[in-house]
Design a protein around this motif. Structure first.
Motif, PDB file in Angstrom:
ATOM      1  N   LYS A 136      18.020  33.870  21.877  1.00 47.73           N
ATOM      2  CA  LYS A 136      19.111  34.678  21.317  1.00 47.73           C
ATOM      3  C   LYS A 136      19.860  35.407  22.421  1.00 47.73           C
ATOM      4  CE  LYS A 136      16.764  35.450  16.929  1.00 47.73           C
ATOM      5  NZ  LYS A 136      16.028  36.435  16.122  1.00 47.73           N
ATOM      6  N   LYS A 137      19.118  35.986  23.338  1.00 49.46           N
ATOM      7  CA  LYS A 137      19.726  36.749  24.432  1.00 49.46           C
ATOM      8  C   LYS A 137      20.664  35.876  25.266  1.00 49.46           C
ATOM      9  CE  LYS A 137      18.416  39.238  28.647  1.00 49.46           C
ATOM     10  NZ  LYS A 137      17.273  39.689  29.467  1.00 49.46           N
ATOM     11  N   PHE A 138      20.255  34.632  25.523  1.00 44.50           N
ATOM     12  CA  PHE A 138      21.030  33.745  26.386  1.00 44.50           C
ATOM     13  C   PHE A 138      21.883  32.735  25.598  1.00 44.50           C
ATOM     14  CE2 PHE A 138      17.247  34.816  29.081  1.00 44.50           C
ATOM     15  CZ  PHE A 138      17.921  35.626  29.978  1.00 44.50           C
ATOM     16  N   ASN A 139      21.950  32.913  24.266  1.00 38.19           N
ATOM     17  CA  ASN A 139      22.740  32.019  23.405  1.00 38.19           C
ATOM     18  C   ASN A 139      22.370  30.550  23.590  1.00 38.19           C
ATOM     19  OD1 ASN A 139      24.345  34.091  22.186  1.00 38.19           O
ATOM     20  ND2 ASN A 139      25.409  34.257  24.143  1.00 38.19           N
ATOM     21  N   ILE A 140      21.079  30.272  23.543  1.00 36.82           N
ATOM     22  CA  ILE A 140      20.599  28.905  23.720  1.00 36.82           C
ATOM     23  C   ILE A 140      20.648  28.172  22.387  1.00 36.82           C
ATOM     24  CG2 ILE A 140      18.588  27.481  24.303  1.00 36.82           C
ATOM     25  CD1 ILE A 140      17.849  29.705  26.344  1.00 36.82           C
ATOM     26  N   ASP A 141      21.223  26.993  22.397  1.00 31.89           N
ATOM     27  CA  ASP A 141      21.244  26.120  21.226  1.00 31.89           C
ATOM     28  C   ASP A 141      20.058  25.164  21.369  1.00 31.89           C
ATOM     29  OD1 ASP A 141      21.643  24.282  19.217  1.00 31.89           O
ATOM     30  OD2 ASP A 141      23.802  24.076  19.585  1.00 31.89           O
ATOM     31  N   TRP A 142      18.942  25.539  20.787  1.00 30.66           N
ATOM     32  CA  TRP A 142      17.686  24.806  20.958  1.00 30.66           C
ATOM     33  C   TRP A 142      17.762  23.365  20.462  1.00 30.66           C
ATOM     34  CZ3 TRP A 142      14.571  26.847  24.323  1.00 30.66           C
ATOM     35  CH2 TRP A 142      14.487  28.230  24.464  1.00 30.66           C
ATOM     36  N   SER A 143      18.690  23.080  19.570  1.00 31.99           N
ATOM     37  CA  SER A 143      18.794  21.704  19.050  1.00 31.99           C
ATOM     38  C   SER A 143      19.530  20.785  20.022  1.00 31.99           C
ATOM     39  CB  SER A 143      19.504  21.694  17.697  1.00 31.99           C
ATOM     40  OG  SER A 143      20.858  22.095  17.850  1.00 31.99           O
ATOM     41  N   LYS A 144      20.192  21.356  21.032  1.00 27.27           N
ATOM     42  CA  LYS A 144      20.998  20.538  21.941  1.00 27.27           C
ATOM     43  C   LYS A 144      20.608  20.674  23.408  1.00 27.27           C
ATOM     44  CE  LYS A 144      24.902  20.554  18.818  1.00 27.27           C
ATOM     45  NZ  LYS A 144      26.281  20.988  18.601  1.00 27.27           N
ATOM     46  N   ILE A 145      19.461  21.285  23.677  1.00 29.35           N
ATOM     47  CA  ILE A 145      19.037  21.417  25.065  1.00 29.35           C
ATOM     48  C   ILE A 145      18.654  20.052  25.623  1.00 29.35           C
ATOM     49  CG2 ILE A 145      18.320  23.826  24.869  1.00 29.35           C
ATOM     50  CD1 ILE A 145      15.401  22.823  24.632  1.00 29.35           C
ATOM     51  N   THR A 146      18.766  19.913  26.936  1.00 27.75           N
ATOM     52  CA  THR A 146      18.352  18.668  27.597  1.00 27.75           C
ATOM     53  C   THR A 146      17.369  19.006  28.712  1.00 27.75           C
ATOM     54  OG1 THR A 146      20.279  18.747  29.065  1.00 27.75           O
ATOM     55  CG2 THR A 146      20.483  17.414  27.065  1.00 27.75           C
ATOM     56  N   TYR A 147      16.401  18.130  28.875  1.00 27.52           N
ATOM     57  CA  TYR A 147      15.369  18.309  29.888  1.00 27.52           C
ATOM     58  C   TYR A 147      15.983  18.223  31.278  1.00 27.52           C
ATOM     59  CZ  TYR A 147      11.112  17.482  32.587  1.00 27.52           C
ATOM     60  OH  TYR A 147      10.092  17.566  33.508  1.00 27.52           O
ATOM     61  N   SER A 148      15.530  19.109  32.163  1.00 27.60           N
ATOM     62  CA  SER A 148      16.058  19.116  33.521  1.00 27.60           C
ATOM     63  C   SER A 148      14.968  18.826  34.563  1.00 27.60           C
ATOM     64  CB  SER A 148      16.721  20.465  33.807  1.00 27.60           C
ATOM     65  OG  SER A 148      17.280  20.495  35.085  1.00 27.60           O
ATOM     66  N   ASN A 149      13.866  19.602  34.536  1.00 30.48           N
ATOM     67  CA  ASN A 149      12.874  19.472  35.589  1.00 30.48           C
ATOM     68  C   ASN A 149      11.600  20.219  35.208  1.00 30.48           C
ATOM     69  OD1 ASN A 149      11.838  18.725  38.095  1.00 30.48           O
ATOM     70  ND2 ASN A 149      12.856  20.375  39.212  1.00 30.48           N
ATOM     71  N   PHE A 150      10.529  19.905  35.917  1.00 32.05           N
ATOM     72  CA  PHE A 150       9.271  20.633  35.762  1.00 32.05           C
ATOM     73  C   PHE A 150       8.731  20.933  37.155  1.00 32.05           C
ATOM     74  CE2 PHE A 150       4.539  20.572  35.038  1.00 32.05           C
ATOM     75  CZ  PHE A 150       4.484  21.767  34.332  1.00 32.05           C
ATOM     76  N   VAL A 151       8.560  22.208  37.444  1.00 30.06           N
ATOM     77  CA  VAL A 151       8.025  22.654  38.725  1.00 30.06           C
ATOM     78  C   VAL A 151       6.667  23.276  38.439  1.00 30.06           C
ATOM     79  CG1 VAL A 151       8.383  24.217  40.671  1.00 30.06           C
ATOM     80  CG2 VAL A 151      10.338  23.067  39.614  1.00 30.06           C
ATOM     81  N   PHE A 152       5.662  22.917  39.237  1.00 29.64           N
ATOM     82  CA  PHE A 152       4.324  23.400  38.924  1.00 29.64           C
ATOM     83  C   PHE A 152       3.485  23.577  40.175  1.00 29.64           C
ATOM     84  CE2 PHE A 152       4.218  18.814  38.961  1.00 29.64           C
ATOM     85  CZ  PHE A 152       3.031  18.504  39.606  1.00 29.64           C
ATOM     86  N   ASP A 153       2.426  24.353  40.012  1.00 30.77           N
ATOM     87  CA  ASP A 153       1.380  24.517  41.015  1.00 30.77           C
ATOM     88  C   ASP A 153       0.054  24.210  40.335  1.00 30.77           C
ATOM     89  OD1 ASP A 153       2.865  25.467  43.300  1.00 30.77           O
ATOM     90  OD2 ASP A 153       3.102  27.378  42.242  1.00 30.77           O
ATOM     91  N   ILE A 154      -0.789  23.486  41.038  1.00 32.43           N
ATOM     92  CA  ILE A 154      -2.125  23.191  40.540  1.00 32.43           C
ATOM     93  C   ILE A 154      -3.095  24.124  41.242  1.00 32.43           C
ATOM     94  CG2 ILE A 154      -3.963  21.484  40.365  1.00 32.43           C
ATOM     95  CD1 ILE A 154      -1.787  19.320  40.320  1.00 32.43           C
TER      96      ILE A 154
END
Length: 174
Positions: free
Chosen positions: A100-118
């Motif tokens: 809500k704060k960032f006006n995200i349209d959850w039905s239209k989001i697209t995957y960008s990347n995954f950054v992680f640490d193991i």
């Protein structure tokens, strides 16, 4: 740091008995988290828990006599479904309120990347080394801006299982 402490507690609670579908490679965790995010504004805490740990899985772990839980066992056994639901709601609402704060349209989001640490962690109470992944799943909103959510997953010997997804932040916090 607070996120990490809460996530580690939840990880500890679920590390042995979570029955979610395992993810074979840590690189694929982000895509799994992204699936949870689609239409998350319409999801309930029950929907959220289908992708992470459920109360029944928590209780099964607490009652598993083979699980070396130390002092955590009594706390887990004493956790009520209301308290568990409250904690799950906190994480779900952090995502929904961030949307809500960032006006995200959850039905239209697209995957960008995954950054992680193991992280490999020798947890003496469990009697074996555990491996967990602290990740950030990035996605693009309809306004073209990139956002991310935080997650914690663990390796159960067969694959990775996500136990916590929370918070939404813009990639560029300027």
């Amino acid at each position: 740091m607070k996120f990490f402490k809460i996530a580690f507690f939840i990880l500890t609670l679920s590390i042995i008995s979570c029955d979610k579908k395992s993810i074979s490679k840590p690189e694929d965790i982000g895509k799994n988290v992204f699936e949870l995010l689609k239409n998350i504004d319409k999801k309930t805490v029950a929907d959220y828990n289908l992708e992470v740990i459920t109360y029944d899985e928590l209780k099964a772990l607490a009652n598993n006599k083979k699980a070396k839980l130390g002092d955590s066992r009594s706390e887990m056994q004493g956790m009520t479904s209301e308290k568990f639901k409250s904690l799950s709601l906190i994480h779900l609402h952090k995502i929904q309120n961030g949307g809500k704060k960032f006006n995200i349209d959850w039905s239209k989001i697209t995957y960008s990347n995954f950054v992680f640490d193991i992280f490999d962690s020798n947890i003496p109470d469990f009697g074996y080394e555990s491996k967990f992944v602290k990740g950030e799943t990035y996605f693009k909103n309809t306004d073209g801006k990139i956002y991310f959510v935080k997650s914690i997953s663990y390796y159960d010997g067969k694959g990775y299982k996500t136990v916590l997804v929370t918070e939404v932040d813009p990639k560029d916090r300027s």
